[in-house]
Design a protein around this motif. Structure first.
Motif, short mmCIF file in Angstrom:
data_model
loop_
_atom_site.label_atom_id
_atom_site.label_comp_id
_atom_site.label_asym_id
_atom_site.label_seq_id
_atom_site.Cartn_x
_atom_site.Cartn_y
_atom_site.Cartn_z
N TYR A 179 0.93 -1.40 0.04
CA TYR A 179 0.04 -0.06 -0.16
C TYR A 179 0.99 1.30 -0.15
CZ TYR A 179 -3.14 3.75 1.17
OH TYR A 179 -4.07 5.11 1.45
N GLY A 213 2.10 1.66 -3.47
CA GLY A 213 1.00 2.48 -4.20
C GLY A 213 0.82 3.78 -3.82
N LEU A 217 3.56 5.71 -5.47
CA LEU A 217 3.53 5.66 -6.85
C LEU A 217 2.25 6.06 -7.51
CD1 LEU A 217 5.79 2.57 -7.49
CD2 LEU A 217 6.42 4.77 -7.67
N ASP A 218 1.32 6.67 -6.54
CA ASP A 218 -0.14 6.81 -6.92
C ASP A 218 -0.71 5.80 -7.96
OD1 ASP A 218 -2.34 8.23 -6.95
OD2 ASP A 218 -1.79 9.61 -8.52
N MET A 219 -0.64 4.45 -7.41
CA MET A 219 -1.34 3.44 -8.29
C MET A 219 -2.58 3.08 -7.45
SD MET A 219 2.50 1.04 -8.62
CE MET A 219 1.55 -0.12 -9.49
N PHE A 220 -3.68 3.36 -8.34
CA PHE A 220 -5.06 3.46 -7.67
C PHE A 220 -5.31 1.91 -7.33
CE2 PHE A 220 -9.67 2.45 -8.24
CZ PHE A 220 -10.10 3.13 -7.43
N TRP A 221 -5.15 1.09 -8.20
CA TRP A 221 -5.57 -0.32 -7.77
C TRP A 221 -4.79 -1.08 -6.93
CZ3 TRP A 221 -10.36 -2.05 -8.69
CH2 TRP A 221 -10.93 -1.44 -9.99
N LEU A 222 -3.50 -0.74 -6.80
CA LEU A 222 -2.79 -1.18 -5.87
C LEU A 222 -3.09 -0.65 -4.43
CD1 LEU A 222 -0.32 -3.12 -5.00
CD2 LEU A 222 1.15 -1.03 -5.44
N LYS A 223 -3.52 0.33 -4.31
CA LYS A 223 -3.73 1.01 -3.04
C LYS A 223 -5.09 0.57 -2.58
CE LYS A 223 -3.20 5.21 -4.54
NZ LYS A 223 -3.71 6.79 -4.43
N THR A 277 -5.03 -3.14 -1.37
CA THR A 277 -3.93 -3.60 -0.19
C THR A 277 -4.38 -2.52 1.14
OG1 THR A 277 -2.25 -1.99 -0.95
CG2 THR A 277 -2.17 -4.36 -1.71
#
Length: 212
Positions: A17, A20, A23-29, A32
């Motif tokens: 998380y 994420g 890196l501002d990764m929506f789906w990873l955030k 997790t």
């Protein structure tokens, strides 16, 4: 139940998380964010008592629902509702641990709540009423957590855990409110999530320690 796998998976989810978040990764955030709190809820459910412990576990699960809502676009109000339910469950649990009236503690808690509302309400718009209700509920949670610290306890975690957790949770929510309703706070996401996770972990650890 072997605790190694849940601990490792929760730590991995938390680390992913944070990646994420950086890196501002929506789906990873989204995928997790809730798992650390879900793991805490499972630990409390298995190892704490069946009264206050179960209330803490349900409060943690409500927080996990709120985590998902806050990670989604246009779901801030459902997130507020989920967290308010969690705080109400914590109030009920803390009342199981301490019935000390602690009326003097209402003053500092009231000042904190009033300061937050003074800063946030001008930008709340349609969320004005839910925001007021939410601040009152979290204020009640902080008050009852502080009341637990008035009871004599030899164990430092049992004595200070609820209050420390409530202060950290309140700080996290305060940052969220200021960021959303008053002015953006660059880089606030990391202190928000770390203080929130630590607060929730203190609630869980206290519930488990009280049974032990």
């Amino acid at each position: 139940m072997n605790p190694v796998l849940p601990v490792v998976s929760a730590a991995l989810a938390a680390a992913l998380y944070l990646v994420g978040l950086a890196l501002d990764m929506f789906w990873l955030k989204l995928l997790t964010k809730p798992w650390l709190v879900v793991a805490l809820a499972a630990a409390v459910w298995l190892h704490a008592d069946r009264r206050a412990g179960r209330l803490i576990a349900w409060g943690l699960l409500a927080g996990a629902v709120g985590d998902v809502c806050l990670a989604l676009p246009n779901a801030f109000l459902p997130g507020m509702i989920a967290f308010a339910i969690g705080h109400a469950l914590y109030v009920a649990a803390f009342l199981q641990w301490s019935r000390t009236p602690a009326l003097a503690l209402l003053l500092p808690v009231g000042i904190f709540a009033a300061a937050g509302l003074w800063l946030m309400l001008p930008g709340a718009g349609a969320l004005t009423l839910p925001l007021v209700v939410y601040v009152l509920v979290i204020g009640a949670m902080i008050w009852r957590a502080a009341a637990c610290a008035l009871d004599a306890q030899d164990d430092a975690l049992i004595h200070w855990g609820p209050l420390a957790g409530a202060i950290l949770f309140g700080f996290s929510d305060f940052l969220i409110g200021i960021h959303r309703f008053h002015q953006p706070l660059p880089g606030a996401a990391f202190p928000i999530i770390l203080s929130y996770w630590t607060g929730q972990a203190l609630f869980a650890a206290t519930a488990i320690r009280r049974k032990a």
